[in-house]
Design a protein around this motif. Structure first.
Motif, PDB file in Angstrom:
ATOM      1  N   GLY A   1       8.891  13.212  -1.559  1.00  0.00           N
ATOM      2  CA  GLY A   1       8.370  13.029  -2.915  1.00  0.00           C
ATOM      3  C   GLY A   1       8.878  11.809  -3.642  1.00  0.00           C
ATOM      4  N   SER A   2       9.533  10.894  -2.922  1.00  0.00           N
ATOM      5  CA  SER A   2      10.107   9.719  -3.603  1.00  0.00           C
ATOM      6  C   SER A   2       9.030   8.839  -4.233  1.00  0.00           C
ATOM      7  N   HIS A   3       7.813   8.898  -3.706  1.00  0.00           N
ATOM      8  CA  HIS A   3       6.717   8.103  -4.246  1.00  0.00           C
ATOM      9  C   HIS A   3       5.639   8.982  -4.889  1.00  0.00           C
ATOM     10  N   SER A   4       5.980  10.224  -5.207  1.00  0.00           N
ATOM     11  CA  SER A   4       4.953  11.188  -5.610  1.00  0.00           C
ATOM     12  C   SER A   4       4.219  10.779  -6.883  1.00  0.00           C
ATOM     13  N   PHE A   5       4.911  10.139  -7.820  1.00  0.00           N
ATOM     14  CA  PHE A   5       4.225   9.763  -9.053  1.00  0.00           C
ATOM     15  C   PHE A   5       3.205   8.649  -8.825  1.00  0.00           C
ATOM     16  N   LEU A   6       3.312   7.990  -7.657  1.00  0.00           N
ATOM     17  CA  LEU A   6       2.356   6.946  -7.297  1.00  0.00           C
ATOM     18  C   LEU A   6       1.267   7.463  -6.368  1.00  0.00           C
ATOM     19  N   SER A   7       1.584   8.512  -5.589  1.00  0.00           N
ATOM     20  CA  SER A   7       0.655   9.000  -4.579  1.00  0.00           C
ATOM     21  C   SER A   7      -0.094  10.255  -4.997  1.00  0.00           C
ATOM     22  N   ASP A   8       0.424  10.994  -5.972  1.00  0.00           N
ATOM     23  CA  ASP A   8      -0.224  12.222  -6.423  1.00  0.00           C
ATOM     24  C   ASP A   8      -1.636  11.929  -6.939  1.00  0.00           C
ATOM     25  N   LYS A   9      -2.605  12.702  -6.457  1.00  0.00           N
ATOM     26  CA  LYS A   9      -4.011  12.445  -6.773  1.00  0.00           C
ATOM     27  C   LYS A   9      -4.290  12.447  -8.272  1.00  0.00           C
ATOM     28  N   GLU A  10      -3.599  13.295  -9.001  1.00  0.00           N
ATOM     29  CA  GLU A  10      -3.853  13.413 -10.434  1.00  0.00           C
ATOM     30  C   GLU A  10      -3.237  12.279 -11.244  1.00  0.00           C
ATOM     31  N   ARG A  11      -2.259  11.592 -10.672  1.00  0.00           N
ATOM     32  CA  ARG A  11      -1.528  10.589 -11.446  1.00  0.00           C
ATOM     33  C   ARG A  11      -1.673   9.164 -10.945  1.00  0.00           C
TER      34      ARG A  11
ATOM     35  N   SER B   1       3.254 -12.817   7.228  1.00  0.00           N
ATOM     36  CA  SER B   1       2.672 -11.893   6.258  1.00  0.00           C
ATOM     37  C   SER B   1       3.548 -10.651   6.192  1.00  0.00           C
ATOM     38  N   VAL B   2       3.785 -10.175   4.988  1.00  0.00           N
ATOM     39  CA  VAL B   2       4.597  -8.972   4.781  1.00  0.00           C
ATOM     40  C   VAL B   2       3.735  -7.928   4.081  1.00  0.00           C
ATOM     41  N   VAL B   3       3.622  -6.768   4.702  1.00  0.00           N
ATOM     42  CA  VAL B   3       2.912  -5.634   4.112  1.00  0.00           C
ATOM     43  C   VAL B   3       3.934  -4.519   3.911  1.00  0.00           C
ATOM     44  N   GLU B   4       4.212  -4.208   2.661  1.00  0.00           N
ATOM     45  CA  GLU B   4       5.093  -3.081   2.347  1.00  0.00           C
ATOM     46  C   GLU B   4       4.235  -1.830   2.203  1.00  0.00           C
ATOM     47  N   VAL B   5       4.562  -0.802   2.978  1.00  0.00           N
ATOM     48  CA  VAL B   5       3.867   0.477   2.858  1.00  0.00           C
ATOM     49  C   VAL B   5       4.864   1.515   2.355  1.00  0.00           C
ATOM     50  N   LEU B   6       4.620   2.061   1.179  1.00  0.00           N
ATOM     51  CA  LEU B   6       5.476   3.109   0.640  1.00  0.00           C
ATOM     52  C   LEU B   6       5.199   4.385   1.429  1.00  0.00           C
ATOM     53  N   GLN B   7       6.212   4.868   2.123  1.00  0.00           N
ATOM     54  CA  GLN B   7       6.032   5.929   3.105  1.00  0.00           C
ATOM     55  C   GLN B   7       6.951   7.101   2.768  1.00  0.00           C
TER      56      GLN B   7
ATOM     57  N   SER C   1       0.847  -1.180   0.000  1.00  0.00           N
ATOM     58  CA  SER C   1       0.000   0.000   0.000  1.00  0.00           C
ATOM     59  C   SER C   1       0.890   1.241   0.000  1.00  0.00           C
ATOM     60  N   ILE C   2       0.253   2.397   0.029  1.00  0.00           N
ATOM     61  CA  ILE C   2       0.936   3.689   0.068  1.00  0.00           C
ATOM     62  C   ILE C   2       0.398   4.452   1.270  1.00  0.00           C
ATOM     63  N   ASP C   3       1.240   5.214   1.947  1.00  0.00           N
ATOM     64  CA  ASP C   3       0.830   5.844   3.200  1.00  0.00           C
ATOM     65  C   ASP C   3      -0.422   6.706   3.077  1.00  0.00           C
ATOM     66  N   ILE C   4      -0.628   7.329   1.913  1.00  0.00           N
ATOM     67  CA  ILE C   4      -1.794   8.196   1.753  1.00  0.00           C
ATOM     68  C   ILE C   4      -3.061   7.405   1.416  1.00  0.00           C
ATOM     69  N   ALA C   5      -2.918   6.133   1.047  1.00  0.00           N
ATOM     70  CA  ALA C   5      -4.072   5.290   0.692  1.00  0.00           C
ATOM     71  C   ALA C   5      -4.591   4.618   1.956  1.00  0.00           C
ATOM     72  N   LEU C   6      -5.329   5.348   2.761  1.00  0.00           N
ATOM     73  CA  LEU C   6      -5.695   4.877   4.094  1.00  0.00           C
ATOM     74  C   LEU C   6      -6.590   3.645   4.054  1.00  0.00           C
ATOM     75  N   ASP C   7      -7.582   3.645   3.195  1.00  0.00           N
ATOM     76  CA  ASP C   7      -8.496   2.503   3.127  1.00  0.00           C
ATOM     77  C   ASP C   7      -7.773   1.235   2.669  1.00  0.00           C
ATOM     78  N   THR C   8      -6.892   1.389   1.677  1.00  0.00           N
ATOM     79  CA  THR C   8      -6.141   0.232   1.184  1.00  0.00           C
ATOM     80  C   THR C   8      -5.199  -0.292   2.249  1.00  0.00           C
ATOM     81  N   THR C   9      -4.547   0.616   2.966  1.00  0.00           N
ATOM     82  CA  THR C   9      -3.617   0.202   4.021  1.00  0.00           C
ATOM     83  C   THR C   9      -4.352  -0.561   5.114  1.00  0.00           C
TER      84      THR C   9
END
Length: 343
Positions: free
Chosen positions: A214-224, A200-206, A178-186
């Motif tokens: 901004g290391s994950h910005s292209f994945l977390s940015d609302k528009e993209r 179980s391993v859960v990787e959270v991009l933080q 999951s991604i830190d900003i994706a609260l429901d998915t996390t």
């Protein structure tokens, strides 16, 4: 008399919060992950006194202080070893391990892969910000090639670990992302991880706002994010895009992203996600997608049943005790070792 029925105790997120003041940088992704973990634990219905949270060293490893559960802030890289011991000694407890990418995959890499290989029933939350934050910005095992950091001022000259690849290489049975900003998915993947019997391993991009912002910005940015990520759900078509107009199809031995309705591709061609089939090599292909040519997969990617370590150890102990005829340590010593009488 009518039989009484027991109901699962109901908990609120506040029941899992300690009174400690949370000390992470403002804007750090760890705040969101902690908040979601409280909610996930409440939804699971496991009492705080039946829960243990184990961490190593790093920014993320401060998390046990903020939990109203049993907890242990251990030493660098050793969280998996301690968590394994806790679960083996007390298989009735729900055990969570909190590690960063440095703590878990560098000095703790050996413990990580063997916890996964043994399939010990612990829930490993891997906070991946691709940097050493606590020690002020050195590159980590997951930093991208060419990353400019305090310890690589001219850019790194090595390729990073991909956590999913380590999990699959160690014969892991559960991996989610999951991604830190994706609260429901996390929250969704945390609950699934806890319900899985085994490692179980859960990787959270933080996001580290100080040293790797901004290391994950292209994945977390609302528009993209809709174009660069795909949320996998069991039994559903692998669709993504703003209007779910794109999908993943099989092409040869690999996967391909297509637009439905173009070049003859139809919805029937799109793959259906199945996380539960043991010999499913598509799991690794999905986990290795990085959000560029193919979208980054989030959600539960693999969830396969297998024997768990602590259960097998418990069964073995009971079998040996029954066979040897002892029920405590004193009897075991007297009945299984040579003794001498001094006259």
């Amino acid at each position: 008399m009518e039989p009484t029925t027991q109901t699962t105790p109901q908990y609120a997120p506040a029941d899992f919060k300690s009174e400690q003041s949370v000390r992470w940088c403002p804007g750090c992704g760890d705040h969101a992950i902690l908040n979601v973990l409280h909610k996930a634990m409440a939804a699971l219905g496991v009492a705080p006194e039946n829960t243990a949270v184990i961490s190593g060293i790093g920014c993320s490893s401060r998390l046990p202080y903020y939990m109203n559960t049993y907890g242990m802030h251990t030493i660098h890289g050793r969280a998996a070893a301690i968590a394994t011991g806790v679960k083996t000694a007390r298989p009735d407890l729900t055990v969570w391990q909190i590690s960063g990418d440095g703590d878990g995959l560098a000095i703790g890499g050996n413990h990580f892969i063997h916890a996964v290989r043994r399939n010990i029933d612990i829930n490993i939350l891997l906070f991946n910000n691709k940097i050493y934050g606590l020690t002020k910005g050195q590159y980590s095992p997951t930093s991208d090639r060419g990353a400019v950091t305090k310890s690589s001022p001219y850019g790194t000259t090595e390729d990073p670990f991909i956590p999913a690849e380590l999990v699959f290489g160690a014969r892991g049975n559960f991996f989610a992302r999951s991604i830190d900003i994706a609260l429901d998915t996390t929250k969704e993947v945390m609950i699934a991880a806890a319900r899985h019997k085994g490692a179980s391993v859960v990787e959270v991009l933080q996001n580290c706002v100080i040293f790797n912002n901004g290391s994950h910005s292209f994945l977390s940015d609302k528009e993209r994010r809709d174009e660069h990520t795909i949320h996998l759900r069991q039994g559903q078509k692998m669709l993504f895009g703003k209007n779910l107009e794109k999908g993943l199809v099989q092409e040869g031995f690999g996967l391909k992203a297509v637009t439905i309705g173009e070049d003859g591709w139809t919805l029937d061609d799109v793959l259906v996600h199945d996380a539960t089939t043991p010999q499913n090599f598509v799991h690794q292909q999905l986990a290795m997608m990085d959000g560029h040519e193919l979208p980054l997969a989030i959600g539960v990617i693999r969830d396969v049943e297998a024997l768990s370590y602590e259960t097998e150890v418990e069964h073995q102990v009971e079998e040996v005790k029954a066979k040897k005829g002892f029920s405590n340590l004193r009897d075991m010593i007297l009945k299984t070792t040579e003794t001498w009488s001094v006259e």
